[in-house]
Scaffold this motif. Structure first.
Motif, mmCIF file in Angstrom:
data_model
loop_
_atom_site.group_PDB
_atom_site.id
_atom_site.type_symbol
_atom_site.label_atom_id
_atom_site.label_comp_id
_atom_site.label_asym_id
_atom_site.label_seq_id
_atom_site.Cartn_x
_atom_site.Cartn_y
_atom_site.Cartn_z
ATOM 1 N N ARG A 65 -20.788 44.776 -20.815
ATOM 2 C CA ARG A 65 -20.744 43.588 -20.045
ATOM 3 C C ARG A 65 -18.706 42.848 -19.177
ATOM 4 N N ARG A 66 -18.777 42.067 -19.938
ATOM 5 C CA ARG A 66 -17.478 41.314 -20.457
ATOM 6 C C ARG A 66 -15.830 41.516 -21.719
ATOM 7 N N TRP A 67 -15.389 40.811 -21.460
ATOM 8 C CA TRP A 67 -13.999 41.020 -22.805
ATOM 9 C C TRP A 67 -14.726 40.416 -23.209
ATOM 10 N N ALA A 68 -15.349 39.131 -22.112
ATOM 11 C CA ALA A 68 -15.455 37.262 -23.114
ATOM 12 C C ALA A 68 -16.020 37.944 -24.352
ATOM 13 N N ALA A 110 -5.315 39.979 -18.040
ATOM 14 C CA ALA A 110 -6.806 39.683 -18.442
ATOM 15 C C ALA A 110 -7.153 38.495 -19.423
ATOM 16 N N THR A 111 -6.568 38.405 -20.468
ATOM 17 C CA THR A 111 -5.918 37.431 -21.870
ATOM 18 C C THR A 111 -7.017 36.046 -21.385
ATOM 19 N N ALA A 112 -5.773 35.395 -19.662
ATOM 20 C CA ALA A 112 -6.526 34.235 -19.232
ATOM 21 C C ALA A 112 -7.600 34.082 -18.227
ATOM 22 N N ALA A 113 -8.526 35.941 -18.014
ATOM 23 C CA ALA A 113 -9.897 35.598 -17.587
ATOM 24 C C ALA A 113 -10.561 35.415 -18.266
#
Length: 301
Positions: A65-68, A110-113
């Protein structure tokens, strides 16, 4: 080629989404559930199983769903992304699209997000845990309170200021009037929007408001009693039906009365007498259509 999906949820924050979220081509969904937040890689057994199953060389894509959701920090997520990309597996987020490859700027973004999303999730989790224990949410205590061990306690210096603000509003029904009173009496300057928030915020009524909108009642000493809170709510509802300037005007009749003869709205008009050092107030029609305008009415009368 096979398509897998990975899902990470925390029971305090959400329930598992429906299976049709991923698309018909997904053959298996790996699910991990949050628990102890001092998590290591072993606390995500389904993620580890997913990585082992991807080693066979038959997997074309992994969806999240999300990278996190792939880890607790960008540092924990980076080796997972690298491992999948080295195997030629496309990693796709339903919210953010394919994970960038080779573009340094896109990877940094992407890493910051990911870091930003994890900070938001951490804050939501803090609110959820405190709600379960009926403890104050994370962050500074509202004006008028101090943060105690497990609940808010009254700030002896600030609580009387908030209490007096409520009393002024209850006496005159004027938000801006109560704001002016605080500035004049205590030197406490707040905006009208802050005063509006004080009047409606559950914390001053002894309740706790959490980020998800849930309210837990009777958790600490209130500054505004239940009966007074009901009166405040009635005044706020009444003021919503009036023009904003009328609801907070210094003169309570401003904009509320009309001339019986011509139907024009009456405005407050001060007349000064310098020699006597006096000011008289009158109500005058703001747009009288008659050739001979209707006369003024003494405001005090």
């Amino acid at each position: 080629m096979t398509v897998f999906a990975y899902l990470y949820t925390h029971p305090l924050l959400e329930s598992a989404p429906p299976d049709d979220l991923w698309g018909a081509e997904v053959v298996r969904v790996y699910r991990d559930f949050g628990g102890d937040e001092s998590q290591s890689g072993q606390s995500r057994p389904q993620l580890q199983q997913l990585l082992q199953d991807c080693a066979g060389g038959t997997v074309a894509e992994v969806r999240v769903r999300r990278w996190a959701e792939l880890g607790n920090s960008p540092d924990a997520i980076a080796p997972i992304v690298t491992q999948l990309q080295e195997q030629g597996i496309q990693l796709t987020s339903l919210a953010e699209g394919p994970f960038p490859e080779g573009d340094v700027v896109a990877v940094v973004a992407a890493t910051a997000a990911i870091a930003q999303q994890q900070r938001r999730d951490s804050l939501r989790l803090g609110h959820a845990r405190n709600r379960v224990k009926a403890q104050p949410p994370p962050g500074r205590a509202p004006y008028g309170y101090r943060r105690g061990k497990d609940r808010y306690t009254l700030d002896r210096a600030a609580a009387p200021v908030v209490k007096d603000f409520f009393e002024q509003f209850l006496l005159f029904g004027s938000l801006r009037g109560a704001v002016r009173y605080l500035a004049k009496t205590y030197g406490k300057r707040i905006s009208a929007s802050t005063g509006q928030r004080w009047l409606s915020h559950p914390v001053y009524r002894g309740d706790l408001l959490y980020q998800d909108g849930r309210v837990v009642r009777d958790t600490h000493t209130p500054i505004l009693g239940r009966d007074e809170a009901a009166q405040v709510d009635r005044l706020l509802r009444r003021n919503r039906r009036l023009p904003p300037r009328t609801a907070s005007a210094q003169r309570s009749l401003a904009g509320l009365v009309q001339c019986q003869e011509c139907g024009s709205t009456l405005r407050v008009a001060p007349v000064s007498r310098p020699r006597r050092d006096q000011t008289y107030l009158y109500l005058r029609p703001s747009a009288c259509p008659r050739a001979k305008p209707c006369g003024a009415i003494p405001y005090d009368a």
